[in-house]
Scaffold this motif. Structure first.
Motif, PDB file in Angstrom:
ATOM      1  N   SER A 197      54.378  28.489  58.437  1.00 20.25           N
ATOM      2  CA  SER A 197      53.921  29.780  58.694  1.00 20.25           C
ATOM      3  C   SER A 197      53.800  30.547  57.546  1.00 20.25           C
ATOM      4  CB  SER A 197      54.653  30.496  59.927  1.00 20.25           C
ATOM      5  OG  SER A 197      54.517  29.926  61.147  1.00 20.25           O
ATOM      6  N   VAL A 198      54.742  30.420  56.571  1.00 16.98           N
ATOM      7  CA  VAL A 198      54.732  31.246  55.369  1.00 16.98           C
ATOM      8  C   VAL A 198      53.668  30.460  54.488  1.00 16.98           C
ATOM      9  CG1 VAL A 198      56.321  31.329  53.297  1.00 16.98           C
ATOM     10  CG2 VAL A 198      57.320  31.737  55.541  1.00 16.98           C
ATOM     11  N   LEU A 199      53.675  28.921  54.429  1.00 14.88           N
ATOM     12  CA  LEU A 199      52.488  28.637  53.508  1.00 14.88           C
ATOM     13  C   LEU A 199      50.985  29.083  54.176  1.00 14.88           C
ATOM     14  CD1 LEU A 199      53.715  24.898  53.322  1.00 14.88           C
ATOM     15  CD2 LEU A 199      53.933  26.872  51.175  1.00 14.88           C
ATOM     16  N   VAL A 200      51.045  29.189  55.188  1.00 18.18           N
ATOM     17  CA  VAL A 200      49.643  29.777  55.836  1.00 18.18           C
ATOM     18  C   VAL A 200      49.272  31.148  55.357  1.00 18.18           C
ATOM     19  CG1 VAL A 200      48.361  30.319  57.964  1.00 18.18           C
ATOM     20  CG2 VAL A 200      49.408  28.099  57.793  1.00 18.18           C
ATOM     21  N   ALA A 201      50.462  31.830  55.491  1.00 13.14           N
ATOM     22  CA  ALA A 201      50.407  33.638  55.087  1.00 13.14           C
ATOM     23  C   ALA A 201      50.182  33.505  53.498  1.00 13.14           C
ATOM     24  CB  ALA A 201      51.674  34.206  55.372  1.00 13.14           C
ATOM     25  N   GLY A 202      50.742  32.544  52.821  1.00 15.57           N
ATOM     26  CA  GLY A 202      50.553  32.525  51.432  1.00 15.57           C
ATOM     27  C   GLY A 202      49.200  32.268  50.901  1.00 15.57           C
ATOM     28  N   LEU A 203      48.589  31.347  51.365  1.00 17.81           N
ATOM     29  CA  LEU A 203      47.234  30.807  51.411  1.00 17.81           C
ATOM     30  C   LEU A 203      46.373  31.854  51.660  1.00 17.81           C
ATOM     31  CD1 LEU A 203      47.980  26.996  52.129  1.00 17.81           C
ATOM     32  CD2 LEU A 203      47.441  28.050  49.917  1.00 17.81           C
ATOM     33  N   CYS A 204      46.564  32.378  52.949  1.00 24.72           N
ATOM     34  CA  CYS A 204      45.708  33.350  53.287  1.00 24.72           C
ATOM     35  C   CYS A 204      45.720  34.495  52.005  1.00 24.72           C
ATOM     36  CB  CYS A 204      46.068  34.128  54.720  1.00 24.72           C
ATOM     37  SG  CYS A 204      45.942  33.072  56.014  1.00 24.72           S
ATOM     38  N   ARG A 205      46.592  35.187  51.601  1.00 25.49           N
ATOM     39  CA  ARG A 205      46.877  35.932  50.610  1.00 25.49           C
ATOM     40  C   ARG A 205      46.238  35.281  49.410  1.00 25.49           C
ATOM     41  NH1 ARG A 205      49.237  40.962  49.529  1.00 25.49           N
ATOM     42  NH2 ARG A 205      48.704  41.086  51.881  1.00 25.49           N
ATOM     43  N   VAL A 206      46.195  33.817  48.876  1.00 31.60           N
ATOM     44  CA  VAL A 206      45.578  33.470  47.699  1.00 31.60           C
ATOM     45  C   VAL A 206      43.850  33.580  47.895  1.00 31.60           C
ATOM     46  CG1 VAL A 206      45.130  31.181  46.840  1.00 31.60           C
ATOM     47  CG2 VAL A 206      47.380  31.728  46.932  1.00 31.60           C
ATOM     48  N   ALA A 207      43.480  33.107  48.912  1.00 27.11           N
ATOM     49  CA  ALA A 207      42.222  32.961  49.504  1.00 27.11           C
ATOM     50  C   ALA A 207      41.593  34.480  49.198  1.00 27.11           C
ATOM     51  CB  ALA A 207      41.780  32.518  50.567  1.00 27.11           C
ATOM     52  N   LEU A 243      36.433  31.581  55.396  1.00 26.19           N
ATOM     53  CA  LEU A 243      37.675  30.676  55.314  1.00 26.19           C
ATOM     54  C   LEU A 243      38.307  30.664  56.470  1.00 26.19           C
ATOM     55  CD1 LEU A 243      38.864  28.001  54.261  1.00 26.19           C
ATOM     56  CD2 LEU A 243      40.321  29.723  52.690  1.00 26.19           C
ATOM     57  N   VAL A 244      38.845  29.771  57.371  1.00 29.69           N
ATOM     58  CA  VAL A 244      39.838  29.844  58.441  1.00 29.69           C
ATOM     59  C   VAL A 244      40.771  29.227  57.931  1.00 29.69           C
ATOM     60  CG1 VAL A 244      40.575  29.744  60.920  1.00 29.69           C
ATOM     61  CG2 VAL A 244      38.102  30.347  60.044  1.00 29.69           C
ATOM     62  N   ILE A 245      42.000  29.491  57.926  1.00 27.78           N
ATOM     63  CA  ILE A 245      43.266  28.506  57.646  1.00 27.78           C
ATOM     64  C   ILE A 245      44.335  28.506  59.021  1.00 27.78           C
ATOM     65  CG2 ILE A 245      45.033  28.300  56.073  1.00 27.78           C
ATOM     66  CD1 ILE A 245      44.237  29.845  54.088  1.00 27.78           C
ATOM     67  N   VAL A 246      44.124  27.119  59.507  1.00 28.67           N
ATOM     68  CA  VAL A 246      44.839  26.846  60.612  1.00 28.67           C
ATOM     69  C   VAL A 246      46.222  26.498  60.574  1.00 28.67           C
ATOM     70  CG1 VAL A 246      44.286  25.661  62.884  1.00 28.67           C
ATOM     71  CG2 VAL A 246      42.382  26.259  61.457  1.00 28.67           C
ATOM     72  N   GLU A 247      47.108  27.014  61.512  1.00 30.23           N
ATOM     73  CA  GLU A 247      48.424  26.390  61.575  1.00 30.23           C
ATOM     74  C   GLU A 247      48.920  25.476  62.612  1.00 30.23           C
ATOM     75  OE1 GLU A 247      52.983  27.905  62.032  1.00 30.23           O
ATOM     76  OE2 GLU A 247      51.223  29.417  61.242  1.00 30.23           O
ATOM     77  N   VAL A 257      54.748  35.352  47.290  1.00 25.75           N
ATOM     78  CA  VAL A 257      54.479  34.137  47.767  1.00 25.75           C
ATOM     79  C   VAL A 257      53.068  33.282  47.190  1.00 25.75           C
ATOM     80  CG1 VAL A 257      54.188  32.682  49.678  1.00 25.75           C
ATOM     81  CG2 VAL A 257      55.884  34.378  49.665  1.00 25.75           C
ATOM     82  N   ALA A 258      52.090  34.226  47.054  1.00 25.62           N
ATOM     83  CA  ALA A 258      50.888  33.793  46.920  1.00 25.62           C
ATOM     84  C   ALA A 258      50.653  33.226  45.439  1.00 25.62           C
ATOM     85  CB  ALA A 258      49.589  34.689  47.004  1.00 25.62           C
ATOM     86  N   ALA A 259      51.441  33.986  44.557  1.00 27.54           N
ATOM     87  CA  ALA A 259      51.637  33.872  43.172  1.00 27.54           C
ATOM     88  C   ALA A 259      52.239  32.333  42.890  1.00 27.54           C
ATOM     89  CB  ALA A 259      52.343  34.811  42.133  1.00 27.54           C
ATOM     90  N   ARG A 260      53.546  32.259  43.760  1.00 30.45           N
ATOM     91  CA  ARG A 260      54.181  30.883  43.763  1.00 30.45           C
ATOM     92  C   ARG A 260      53.309  29.730  44.108  1.00 30.45           C
ATOM     93  NH1 ARG A 260      59.515  30.056  42.017  1.00 30.45           N
ATOM     94  NH2 ARG A 260      60.613  30.053  43.785  1.00 30.45           N
ATOM     95  N   LEU A 261      52.597  29.744  44.987  1.00 34.87           N
ATOM     96  CA  LEU A 261      51.511  28.853  45.541  1.00 34.87           C
ATOM     97  C   LEU A 261      50.589  28.450  44.570  1.00 34.87           C
ATOM     98  CD1 LEU A 261      51.343  29.588  49.343  1.00 34.87           C
ATOM     99  CD2 LEU A 261      52.993  28.158  48.147  1.00 34.87           C
ATOM    100  N   GLU A 262      50.009  29.742  43.841  1.00 35.45           N
ATOM    101  CA  GLU A 262      48.924  29.370  42.942  1.00 35.45           C
ATOM    102  C   GLU A 262      49.596  28.483  41.662  1.00 35.45           C
ATOM    103  OE1 GLU A 262      45.907  29.895  42.598  1.00 35.45           O
ATOM    104  OE2 GLU A 262      45.175  31.804  43.443  1.00 35.45           O
ATOM    105  N   ALA A 263      50.869  28.833  41.377  1.00 36.72           N
ATOM    106  CA  ALA A 263      51.586  28.195  40.168  1.00 36.72           C
ATOM    107  C   ALA A 263      51.953  26.743  40.765  1.00 36.72           C
ATOM    108  CB  ALA A 263      52.821  29.004  40.071  1.00 36.72           C
TER     109      ALA A 263
END
Length: 489
Positions: A17-27, A133-137, A471-477
């Motif tokens: 759930s957190v990864l999807v939220a973070g990737l949604c913010r990244v996108a 884009l749709v990010i599915v969980e 969270v988005a910044a950490r996923l980008e990194a």
């Protein structure tokens, strides 16, 4: 038509759930119009969302509400078309496209999945039509191959909709190499072909120490790694979806107020307490079954419940009713939220058996009110006013039941021409149907001032937004986000 990518897990609570939220913010930060989607969710943590084309509101999982926030869009019931809200160990309320469809036993629900897949695909196509884009969980794990034949949450959806899958493994719980390699081993060839790669989540320490682990996973599976995500401390500021996380919350070192929250068996919407948890001088303690409520708590909050009468009996079995009476005798404060509000009254009457067996249950008697369960479910967003503190309130209602009695003459909220909630004559016990009450910053500040705490005007919503950005910044990194988004199709 939008591209899509799906995150599935090697098990529950791997951090999807957190990864999807973070990737949604990244996108979103990359300029894409993005939507979250979870075909099937099992949670009593629900949120209010729009039912497209109707002007009505319905229910979705709270995690999809957060993911919509990460996308910068209003939540829609299409983001979580099937929501299962457990009521007993073998039965649950079924919510489809935001509306309750009655209760179903586990075996019966499995038989209905074929018809529900069509509802899932209809929602997915509507989201695809409005986004890049749709990010599915996913839910649970595709490794539960005993459920594969009628699956709508993982590979059953992915293969039908043609959505590539990224598999998420949790290294913090141990055995992540076996979890990923084992999933590869037991999936059939059609499902295995859907997997574009994997993510290792919740790593603590030096990431380079897992290089040999990545090599082993690649050797066993042939899948590419999209990266290793470190433990995201920022995620602690985001609403949690599963009650399994509650006992792990850290407490502040210099708390002036301890808030005790009994962990009911069907606890619901426990993120109501998040704004209090975020206050540096407040310690929120979720008390597990078998433990007594702490005597040094200044406030006890009885949270929401999907089974008010059942959880009243559960509460008494833990001896928490005695603890509450003792707390009240010491001059302590007590709040009840939604189902917790209903429990505070003298009786809860369920003549039609809407939450279990029909009957009348004695309440805790801490408020002079009575509740009668009614078939109509109130599902709405709310703008209100606090007569006690003369400040605005906002939140949402999701409940069945009507509560009346003398203490309702001292309401917690004024909602247009309605009165909500009830309060004792001394003001130390109150109950309300308004979820999100403590998320209203001015109300929270005035409420905590009664306990000698000055909040400094913290903006809880801004804190959640900042956590999503972090969270988005950490996923980008730490992830190859270019490659992960390119894998969508």
């Amino acid at each position: 038509m939008a591209r899509a990518i799906m995150l599935q897990g090697t098990g529950s609570d791997v951090g999807k759930s957190v990864l999807v939220a973070g990737l949604c913010r990244v996108a979103r930060q990359r300029g894409l119009t993005v939507r979250p989607f979870k075909p099937q969710n099992m949670s009593n943590n629900a949120a209010v969302a729009a039912i497209p084309g109707t002007g009505e509101m319905g229910e979705i999982g709270r995690a999809q509400w957060l993911q919509a926030l990460a996308c910068g869009v209003a939540p829609s019931v299409d983001m979580n078309p099937v929501l299962i809200k457990p009521e007993t160990d073998t039965g649950a309320q079924l919510v489809v496209h935001g509306k309750a469809r009655g209760s179903s036993r586990a075996h019966d629900y499995q038989q209905r999945k074929g018809e529900l897949l069509e509802a899932v695909l209809a929602s997915f196509e509507r989201l695809r039509a409005e986004a890049d884009l749709v990010i599915v969980e996913g839910a649970g794990s595709p490794a539960e191959i005993n459920l594969r034949a009628r699956d709508i949450a993982n590979m059953g959806f992915a293969t039908r909709a043609g959505v590539p899958v990224v598999l998420v493994g949790d290294i913090d719980r141990g055995g992540v190499i076996a979890a990923l390699a084992g999933t590869h081993l037991i999936l059939d060839e059609e499902d295995r072909r859907m997997i574009a790669g994997y993510i290792v989540n919740k790593f603590r320490g030096d990431l380079s120490l897992f290089d040999e682990g990545l090599a082993a996973i690649n050797r066993f599976t042939g899948w590419r790694s999209f990266g290793v995500v470190p433990w995201l401390h920022e995620a602690a500021r985001l609403p949690a979806e599963d009650s399994v996380t509650l006992a792990r919350r850290a407490s502040p070192l210099a708390a002036k107020l301890k808030v005790a929250v009994p962990m009911l068996s069907r606890i619901a919407n426990f993120d109501d307490l998040d704004p209090l948890s975020a206050e540096p001088e407040v310690e929120v303690v979720f008390v597990p079954p078998g433990e007594r409520l702490p005597r040094d708590a200044g406030l006890v909050v009885i949270p929401g419940s999907k089974s008010t009468v059942g959880d009243l009996a559960f509460l008494r079995r833990q001896g928490w009713d005695e603890d509450l009476r003792a707390h009240r005798a010491r001059g302590g404060h007590i709040a009840g939220l939604c189902g917790g509000y209903q429990m505070l009254g003298r009786f809860v009457d369920d003549p039609e058996g809407l939450e279990g067996e029909a009957g009348r249950a004695e309440g805790l008697g801490l408020l002079d009110v009575e509740t009668t369960m009614q078939p109509h479910k109130a599902v709405r967003e709310v703008l209100a006013h606090s007569p006690r503190y003369d400040v605005p309130l906002s939140g949402y209602e999701i409940h069945i039941g009507r509560t009346q009695g003398p203490d309702c003459g001292r309401p917690v909220a004024l909602i247009d021409d309605r009165l909500d909630g009830a309060m004792s004559a001394d003001g130390k016990v109150f109950g309300t149907y308004l979820h999100g009450l403590f998320g209203s910053d001015r109300f929270r500040a005035r409420f905590l001032r009664d306990f000698g705490i000055e909040t400094g005007g913290a903006d809880h919503r801004r804190s959640v937004e900042a956590a999503l950005d972090a969270v988005a910044a950490r996923l980008e990194a730490h992830l190859d986000c270019d490659a992960l988004l390119a894998a969508a199709r």
